[in-house]
Design an enzyme around this catalytic site. Sequence first.
Site, PDB file in Angstrom:
ATOM      1  CG  LEU A  46      -1.890  -1.150   1.339  1.00 26.19           C
ATOM      2  CD1 LEU A  46      -2.573  -1.144   2.705  1.00 26.19           C
ATOM      3  CD2 LEU A  46      -2.926  -1.091   0.222  1.00 26.19           C
ATOM      4  CB  SER A  47       0.373   4.803  -0.794  1.00 29.95           C
ATOM      5  OG  SER A  47      -0.684   5.077   0.097  1.00 29.95           O
ATOM      6  CD  GLU A  48       3.194   6.596   3.281  1.00 29.10           C
ATOM      7  OE1 GLU A  48       3.973   5.999   4.060  1.00 29.10           O
ATOM      8  OE2 GLU A  48       3.561   7.501   2.513  1.00 29.10           O
ATOM      9  CB  THR A  49       2.751  -0.065   6.304  1.00 34.02           C
ATOM     10  OG1 THR A  49       2.254  -0.849   5.215  1.00 34.02           O
ATOM     11  CG2 THR A  49       2.537  -0.838   7.598  1.00 34.02           C
ATOM     12  CG  HIS A  79      -3.170   7.847   3.718  1.00 39.12           C
ATOM     13  ND1 HIS A  79      -1.883   8.049   3.253  1.00 39.12           N
ATOM     14  CD2 HIS A  79      -3.392   6.514   3.588  1.00 39.12           C
ATOM     15  CE1 HIS A  79      -1.373   6.897   2.864  1.00 39.12           C
ATOM     16  NE2 HIS A  79      -2.267   5.948   3.057  1.00 39.12           N
TER      17      HIS A  79
END
Length: 271
Positions: A46-49, A79
């Site tokens: 995902l774009s961020e963890t 986010h």
Amino acid sequence: MTTTTPIYQVDAFTDRLFGGNPAAVMPLTEWLPDPLLQQLALENNLSETAFIVPLADDPAADYHIRWFTPATEVPLCGHATLASAWVVFHKLGRAGDTVRFQSKSGVLGVSRNGDWLTLDFPRLSTESRPTPPDILAALPGAPAESLYVPNDTNYLVILENEAAVRQATPDLRRLKALGNQGLIVTAPGDDGDFVSRYFAPGAGIDEDPVTGSIHSVLTPLWAERLGRETLNARQLSARGGELRCQLKGDRVAIAGQAAFYMEGAVRLPEA
């Protein structure tokens, strides 16, 4: 003995599933080695963890938070912070309506009011610069002057209108050649106050669906241009996102909703 740790996935800056920006949130009891954190973020894809660890003895913060893209750790992420707050309130049983995260960008507070979560983020400064040749080549129609964000190495260009932002198809290979994190494109909005998109090939993300942290730059920019401190923003990715922003001196309030997607357990490799 098999060791597991919980994982949650939350769509941020949206009130519906499959909208906004999905973030993984992994609560830990203590920090794992950095290479393993990066491997977990890459596996989540995902774009961020976001990884969070409780701070029992810190009077200024409740959790320590760190954010990883599939390729690198970043200094600020909106986010995944919003998603982490949702998990803390709804899955980890935190009482009250505020939580504070210690981060590479200082203490970040999050408050809840009904279904809305509001991030208390730093106002990020910019520097005016000639637009780099790689951006001019990657994005036909880009202006000759751009803004540079020292905090996260992003460039920002202001386009003529919402349609130009929506239709932007930058050459990501040329953007990656910049050697920085990414490019923000923005313009006045047709329905809201302003719109944006964010391309971050330098962080391993072609286009981020909704990016809270760039609104630490966009909010003061558009507040000055539009002459008011409270603004409605939209990010025009395929998934789309809605944000309520307010300039508060050297801080920026960035509010959004969240939609819960899933939870599970991750099996960690044996030491």
